[in-house]
Design a protein around this motif. Structure first.
Motif, PDB file in Angstrom:
ATOM      1  N   ASP A 171       0.848  -1.186   0.000  1.00  0.00           N
ATOM      2  CA  ASP A 171       0.000   0.000   0.000  1.00  0.00           C
ATOM      3  C   ASP A 171       0.890   1.245   0.000  1.00  0.00           C
ATOM      4  O   ASP A 171       1.741   1.399   0.884  1.00  0.00           O
ATOM      5  CB  ASP A 171      -0.889  -0.021   1.247  1.00  0.00           C
ATOM      6  N   PRO A 172       0.731   2.152  -0.965  1.00  0.00           N
ATOM      7  CA  PRO A 172       1.575   3.353  -0.994  1.00  0.00           C
ATOM      8  C   PRO A 172       1.458   4.220   0.263  1.00  0.00           C
ATOM      9  O   PRO A 172       2.375   4.982   0.568  1.00  0.00           O
ATOM     10  CB  PRO A 172       1.059   4.122  -2.225  1.00  0.00           C
ATOM     11  N   ARG A 173       0.341   4.097   0.977  1.00  0.00           N
ATOM     12  CA  ARG A 173       0.156   4.883   2.200  1.00  0.00           C
ATOM     13  C   ARG A 173       0.703   4.185   3.445  1.00  0.00           C
ATOM     14  O   ARG A 173       0.717   4.773   4.520  1.00  0.00           O
ATOM     15  CB  ARG A 173      -1.337   5.169   2.396  1.00  0.00           C
ATOM     16  N   ARG A 203      -8.551  -2.175  -2.583  1.00  0.00           N
ATOM     17  CA  ARG A 203      -8.561  -1.710  -1.201  1.00  0.00           C
ATOM     18  C   ARG A 203      -9.786  -0.822  -0.969  1.00  0.00           C
ATOM     19  O   ARG A 203     -10.429  -0.381  -1.916  1.00  0.00           O
ATOM     20  CB  ARG A 203      -7.278  -0.933  -0.887  1.00  0.00           C
ATOM     21  N   GLY A 204     -10.067  -0.540   0.273  1.00  0.00           N
ATOM     22  CA  GLY A 204     -11.198   0.344   0.562  1.00  0.00           C
ATOM     23  C   GLY A 204     -11.029   1.707  -0.076  1.00  0.00           C
ATOM     24  O   GLY A 204     -11.950   2.263  -0.668  1.00  0.00           O
ATOM     25  N   VAL A 205      -9.821   2.261   0.047  1.00  0.00           N
ATOM     26  CA  VAL A 205      -9.436   3.504  -0.624  1.00  0.00           C
ATOM     27  C   VAL A 205      -8.136   3.204  -1.355  1.00  0.00           C
ATOM     28  O   VAL A 205      -7.172   2.725  -0.749  1.00  0.00           O
ATOM     29  CB  VAL A 205      -9.245   4.659   0.371  1.00  0.00           C
ATOM     30  N   ALA A 241     -13.762  -5.590 -14.274  1.00  0.00           N
ATOM     31  CA  ALA A 241     -13.680  -5.405 -12.828  1.00  0.00           C
ATOM     32  C   ALA A 241     -12.458  -4.604 -12.398  1.00  0.00           C
ATOM     33  O   ALA A 241     -12.446  -4.048 -11.294  1.00  0.00           O
ATOM     34  CB  ALA A 241     -13.678  -6.773 -12.146  1.00  0.00           C
ATOM     35  N   GLU A 242     -11.411  -4.551 -13.233  1.00  0.00           N
ATOM     36  CA  GLU A 242     -10.186  -3.881 -12.823  1.00  0.00           C
ATOM     37  C   GLU A 242      -9.870  -2.651 -13.678  1.00  0.00           C
ATOM     38  O   GLU A 242      -8.711  -2.309 -13.879  1.00  0.00           O
ATOM     39  CB  GLU A 242      -9.022  -4.885 -12.848  1.00  0.00           C
ATOM     40  N   LYS A 243     -10.906  -1.970 -14.117  1.00  0.00           N
ATOM     41  CA  LYS A 243     -10.667  -0.786 -14.961  1.00  0.00           C
ATOM     42  C   LYS A 243     -10.060   0.375 -14.188  1.00  0.00           C
ATOM     43  O   LYS A 243      -9.540   1.322 -14.788  1.00  0.00           O
ATOM     44  CB  LYS A 243     -11.968  -0.350 -15.646  1.00  0.00           C
ATOM     45  N   PHE A 244     -10.125   0.335 -12.853  1.00  0.00           N
ATOM     46  CA  PHE A 244      -9.482   1.372 -12.061  1.00  0.00           C
ATOM     47  C   PHE A 244      -8.153   0.912 -11.473  1.00  0.00           C
ATOM     48  O   PHE A 244      -7.541   1.629 -10.689  1.00  0.00           O
ATOM     49  CB  PHE A 244     -10.421   1.871 -10.959  1.00  0.00           C
ATOM     50  N   HIS A 245      -7.724  -0.307 -11.827  1.00  0.00           N
ATOM     51  CA  HIS A 245      -6.377  -0.759 -11.491  1.00  0.00           C
ATOM     52  C   HIS A 245      -5.426  -0.164 -12.519  1.00  0.00           C
ATOM     53  O   HIS A 245      -5.642  -0.260 -13.721  1.00  0.00           O
ATOM     54  CB  HIS A 245      -6.325  -2.293 -11.531  1.00  0.00           C
TER      55      HIS A 245
END
Length: 658
Positions: A279-281, A317-319, A355-359
């Motif tokens: 996770d980058p955060r 992830r959630g965000v 399903a992964e268009k925002f990946h």
């Protein structure tokens, strides 16, 4: 001798990613190749991972024309192909025509098509179709000049509790135990009147609504599931090997995944590869990456393949946060520093549907002007610059961390003393302490040869076989140092608690006379120890009089009893010290064993790794920092010589050759 990653890399770092051109019109393919060549370092793509319905639109049909054109196009432009078998995602017609290919969960619910991994590993029908499509792919493309490696299936992870899996489970158990008496003994079926009088009465551990499942049954079902998935892998691997014995074969692990005995799986792979998405955060994202990289390198016993990472955000992830500028480059170089000879992504071009268009992709929705692609171009050029110096380079470690999937499976049973004790969390805490102390670590199975290491570290091995215990004893008696965390050596290979709550040989090794009680702690609760505070766990231990040096608990029920014991070169830590305390403890033990950091005096947030003759310096902070490196070195990335010190910018990297 079987093929290796070097047969695919040919003295360079493989750089690229999953390429799913069937999602796009063919005119886009030419643009893809243009952008790959423009990125210079892109020299490899993985094709066909999720292409089964395109290749076999109806049973027995074959549509290879589009793949023929792609293979030729990529070869003509100097881009190699890792060709995948598409068997992780069967076409909808398979489940519709053959319901036996669909897995069932522990409640008996069917897992339908519409996602992926919807196959029963025990289904003869699924295996027949998987073998057929694999055979035809290997026969058609085995001699194609673009082909450099085979990628079997994708992220094996499916469990199945259905009837066909139940029959396979019984066959597996017969082979393991031979007799029902042996099975009943291993599972402790005298408890709760669970004794079996016929093999036909045995089922997978389906839903037990009233209370807890039999832990021996659950443990063996995990073993069985790993073995059945491995059978699926080796069946396809053997097909492609028959056609292309000179090409390496891999399948991609998920990082620290509970569902596979990855030590056993790694022995069956030519190339060990992993998917890695910190996770980058996460302020410890780099340490998580280092742990997975060290584990994967150890499974590979040398260079390994980063099969998937994200150029930007993921979508599960959630965000889902993007990677700040420079982080993609930094984490990619971290993988190379820790042994990767292939740095790849999911995926090349970001999907517009599904399903992964925002990946994220190497080419994001912003196209070639977007930051993702521009950073990929820079990274590819830099990897190309250092390929000849780093590819094939090995990493030497004096410290080894022991990890075993069977112990993880047994220790994770729902009837344990504390659900807060999660093995990955404990493993991460101990690896973090070593990582922050700049001590390079390998991983090993507890029955592996440990003689090449100065220090063996056991964060937690709840289950230990007799062979593993004997291995640890021999290691210490050979004059080397061992440090173990709590809940180690509690159970044998059948998850039967050892007499005394810990193997008697280990109690003698550590100087423990009696282990009276385990005292788990509540969330956020700590226990005072001399010089530090412990978390998560504590134990009521009576040491052998005068036989062990101790660090005592202070106050409370355990006042004066040992939190840490040492007998000779064997240490036992009965709690989880807070991070700074654990780092100090392990650093001191390592120093006593003759283990030195990679580089002295490193600033906080800077990681140093030696790979072959190269020193990698990685700044995980957001501020510029200066690192002292005595002597004169050549910086391969900057193309300049540096003397005594290196300045690293935000998320900066230096690769130095002395």
């Amino acid at each position: 001798m079987k093929p290796a990653l070097a047969d695919a890399t040919r003295g360079r770092i493989l750089f690229g990613g999953d390429y799913n051109p069937e999602q796009w019109p063919e005119e886009t393919w030419q643009d893809d190749v243009r952008l790959m060549k423009q990125a210079r370092g892109v020299n490899s793509v993985t094709l066909g991972v999720f292409s089964w319905s395109r290749l076999e639109p109806e049973p027995g049909a074959r549509e290879f024309g589009w793949l023929d054109r792609l293979m030729d196009l990529l070869h003509d432009n100097g881009i190699g192909v890792v060709l995948a078998t598409p068997t992780s995602s069967p076409p909808p017609w398979m489940g519709r025509l053959h319901p036996d290919t669909l897995p069932r969960d522990a409640d008996g619910h069917i897992e339908w098509w519409g996602g992926r991994q919807h196959f029963s590993h025990s289904s003869a029908t699924y295996r027949r179709y998987a073998a057929a499509i694999t055979e035809d792919l290997a026969a058609r493309y085995g001699t194609h000049p673009a082909l450099t490696m085979w990628h079997i299936n994708n992220e094996y992870c499916t469990a199945d509790h259905g009837d066909e899996a139940a029959a396979a489970f019984r066959r597996w158990l017969r082979q393991r135990y031979t007799t029902l008496d042996a099975l009943n003994s291993a599972w402790g079926t005298a408890f709760w009147s669970q004794g079996y009088d016929t093999w036909d009465g045995i089922l997978p551990p389906r839903r037990a609504h009233h209370y807890l499942k039999n832990p021996g049954q659950v443990l063996d079902f995990r073993r069985f599931t790993s073995d059945m998935l491995l059978e699926c892998y080796t069946a396809e691997r053997d097909i492609v090997r028959r056609h292309t014995p000179h090409l390496p074969v891999t399948t991609n692990f998920m990082p620290l995944w509970i569902g596979q005995d990855a030590w056993r799986w790694a022995r069956e792979e030519d190339v060990v590869s992993v998917d890695l998405y910190p996770d980058p955060r996460d302020p410890l994202g780099a340490q998580h990456g280092a742990l997975v990289q060290d584990l994967t390198r150890s499974q590979a016993r040398g260079p390994w393949m980063l099969m998937e990472q994200a150029a930007g955000p993921v979508n599960w992830r959630g965000v889902n946060h993007p990677k700040p500028r420079g982080l993609n480059r930094l984490w990619s170089f971290q993988a190379v520093a820790r042994g990767a000879d292939a740095v790849c992504y999911f995926q090349w071009r970001q999907s517009r549907q599904g399903a992964e268009k925002f990946h994220s992709g190497m080419v994001g929705h912003a196209g070639e002007q977007g930051r993702a692609y521009q950073e990929v171009r820079q990274l590819g050029a830099e990897l190309e610059r250092i390929s000849g110096d780093v590819s094939g380079g090995r990493i030497d470690a004096d410290v080894v961390v022991l990890h075993d999937w069977h112990s993880w499976w047994a220790g994770a049973h729902e009837g344990r003393l504390s659900t807060l004790v999660d093995l990955p969390e404990v493993l991460t805490a101990w690896h973090r302490a070593l990582w922050e102390a700049h001590l390079t670590t390998d991983f090993a199975h507890p029955e592996h040869d440990l003689s090449g290491y100065r220090l063996v570290v056991v964060p937690q091995l709840y289950l230990l076989t007799d062979a593993a215990v004997a291995n640890l004893l021999a290691y210490v008696r050979g004059g080397s140092t061992l440090v173990c965390g709590f809940l180690t050596g509690v159970a044998d290979e059948d998850d039967r608690v050892r007499t005394g709550g810990m193997d008697a040989r280990l109690r003698e090794l550590f100087g423990i006379r009696t282990l009276h009680e385990w005292w788990p702690l509540e969330a956020g609760e700590t226990v005072a120890c001399e010089g530090f505070r412990g978390t998560l766990w504590s134990e009521e231990i009576e040491p052998e009089p005068g036989a062990a040096e101790t660090v005592p608990y202070r106050g409370g029920e355990l006042d004066g009893l040992p939190a840490v014991l040492r007998r000779g070169r064997a240490w036992y830590v009965s709690t989880l010290p807070e991070p700074d305390a654990l780092r100090t403890l392990l650093s001191g033990i390592a120093a006593g064993a003759g283990v030195r950091p990679v580089l002295d005096g490193l600033p906080a947030g800077v990681e140093a790794v030696r790979r072959g003759e190269l020193l990698f310096l990685l700044n995980h902070g957001r501020e510029q920092i200066t690192v002292q490196v005595p002597g004169t070195h050549h910086d391969l990335l900057g193309g300049t010589d540096v003397t005594d010190e290196v300045t690293l910018g935000r998320h900066g990297v230096a690769v130095l050759r002395s």
